[in-house]
Motif scaffolding. Structure first.
Motif, short mmCIF file in Angstrom:
data_model
loop_
_atom_site.label_atom_id
_atom_site.label_comp_id
_atom_site.label_asym_id
_atom_site.label_seq_id
_atom_site.Cartn_x
_atom_site.Cartn_y
_atom_site.Cartn_z
N ILE A 173 0.84 -1.20 0.00
CA ILE A 173 0.00 0.00 0.00
C ILE A 173 0.87 1.25 0.00
N ASP A 174 2.00 1.21 0.67
CA ASP A 174 2.93 2.35 0.65
C ASP A 174 3.40 2.65 -0.77
N VAL A 175 3.71 1.61 -1.53
CA VAL A 175 4.16 1.79 -2.92
C VAL A 175 3.02 2.34 -3.77
N ILE A 176 1.85 1.74 -3.65
CA ILE A 176 0.69 2.19 -4.42
C ILE A 176 0.39 3.66 -4.14
N GLU A 177 0.44 4.02 -2.89
CA GLU A 177 0.11 5.39 -2.51
C GLU A 177 1.09 6.40 -3.11
N LYS A 178 2.32 5.99 -3.36
CA LYS A 178 3.34 6.90 -3.92
C LYS A 178 2.99 7.36 -5.33
N PHE A 179 2.39 6.48 -6.14
CA PHE A 179 2.11 6.91 -7.51
C PHE A 179 0.63 7.04 -7.84
N LEU A 180 -0.22 6.97 -6.83
CA LEU A 180 -1.65 7.16 -7.08
C LEU A 180 -2.07 8.61 -6.86
N ASN A 181 -1.29 9.50 -7.39
CA ASN A 181 -1.62 10.92 -7.33
C ASN A 181 -2.23 11.41 -8.63
N LYS A 182 -2.66 10.44 -9.44
CA LYS A 182 -3.28 10.74 -10.74
C LYS A 182 -4.23 9.60 -11.07
N PRO A 183 -5.10 9.80 -12.04
CA PRO A 183 -6.03 8.71 -12.43
C PRO A 183 -5.25 7.53 -13.00
N MET A 184 -5.77 6.34 -12.77
CA MET A 184 -5.08 5.14 -13.25
C MET A 184 -4.97 5.08 -14.76
N TYR A 185 -5.92 5.69 -15.48
CA TYR A 185 -5.84 5.65 -16.95
C TYR A 185 -4.63 6.40 -17.48
N SER A 186 -4.01 7.24 -16.64
CA SER A 186 -2.84 7.98 -17.10
C SER A 186 -1.52 7.37 -16.61
N PHE A 187 -1.58 6.17 -16.07
CA PHE A 187 -0.36 5.50 -15.63
C PHE A 187 0.56 5.19 -16.80
N SER A 188 1.83 5.27 -16.54
CA SER A 188 2.81 4.81 -17.52
C SER A 188 2.71 3.28 -17.59
N PRO A 189 3.23 2.68 -18.64
CA PRO A 189 3.22 1.22 -18.72
C PRO A 189 3.91 0.56 -17.51
N LEU A 190 4.97 1.17 -17.03
CA LEU A 190 5.67 0.61 -15.88
C LEU A 190 4.83 0.73 -14.60
N GLU A 191 4.17 1.85 -14.41
CA GLU A 191 3.28 2.00 -13.25
C GLU A 191 2.14 0.99 -13.31
N ASP A 192 1.59 0.79 -14.49
CA ASP A 192 0.53 -0.19 -14.67
C ASP A 192 1.04 -1.59 -14.33
N PHE A 193 2.24 -1.90 -14.77
CA PHE A 193 2.85 -3.19 -14.48
C PHE A 193 3.02 -3.38 -12.97
N ILE A 194 3.56 -2.37 -12.31
CA ILE A 194 3.79 -2.45 -10.86
C ILE A 194 2.47 -2.65 -10.12
N LEU A 195 1.47 -1.87 -10.47
CA LEU A 195 0.18 -2.00 -9.81
C LEU A 195 -0.41 -3.39 -10.02
N GLY A 196 -0.37 -3.89 -11.24
CA GLY A 196 -0.88 -5.23 -11.52
C GLY A 196 -0.15 -6.30 -10.74
N ALA A 197 1.17 -6.17 -10.65
CA ALA A 197 1.96 -7.15 -9.89
C ALA A 197 1.60 -7.12 -8.41
N ILE A 198 1.47 -5.92 -7.86
CA ILE A 198 1.11 -5.79 -6.44
C ILE A 198 -0.27 -6.36 -6.16
N LEU A 199 -1.19 -6.16 -7.07
CA LEU A 199 -2.56 -6.65 -6.87
C LEU A 199 -2.69 -8.14 -7.15
#
Length: 107
Positions: free
Chosen positions: A63-89
């Protein structure tokens, strides 16, 4: 909705899922947060609109990692941010890798 939430809680408690994402109506938020506090799970709430929120919950480090880059809508995530979120979930890591590779081929 609460059934899905309870399933995620079970998976997190058994260690099969490090974190989860639940989108729900604001009306359920307090009930869910009370359960998360009782279970001593970390969480982060992202407001979507006046009626709905995303609740990310699970292991503190995740949750600490997710909170660091969830300062924008998920549709605007970079491919790497999307990858990280998917892996964490706990999404299928092979499919996450495939999505990232495919995205990088397009560029």
């Amino acid at each position: 909705m609460m059934r899905v939430f309870d399933t995620y809680l079970y998976e997190i408690s058994k260690g099969t899922k490090p974190a989860a994402l639940l989108t729900c109506e604001n009306a359920l938020l307090e009930k869910i947060l009370q359960k998360l506090k009782r279970k001593d799970l970390s969480y982060f709430v992202q407001n979507l609109d006046r009626a709905k929120v995303n609740i990310f919950f699970g292991n503190k480090e995740c949750i600490d990692v997710i909170e660091k880059f969830l300062n924008k809508p998920m549709y605007s995530f970079s491919p790497l941010e999307d990858f990280i979120l998917g892996a964490i979930l706990g999404y299928d890591i092979k499919l996450q890798c495939k999505r990232l590779i495919e995205h990088n081929k397009v560029k």
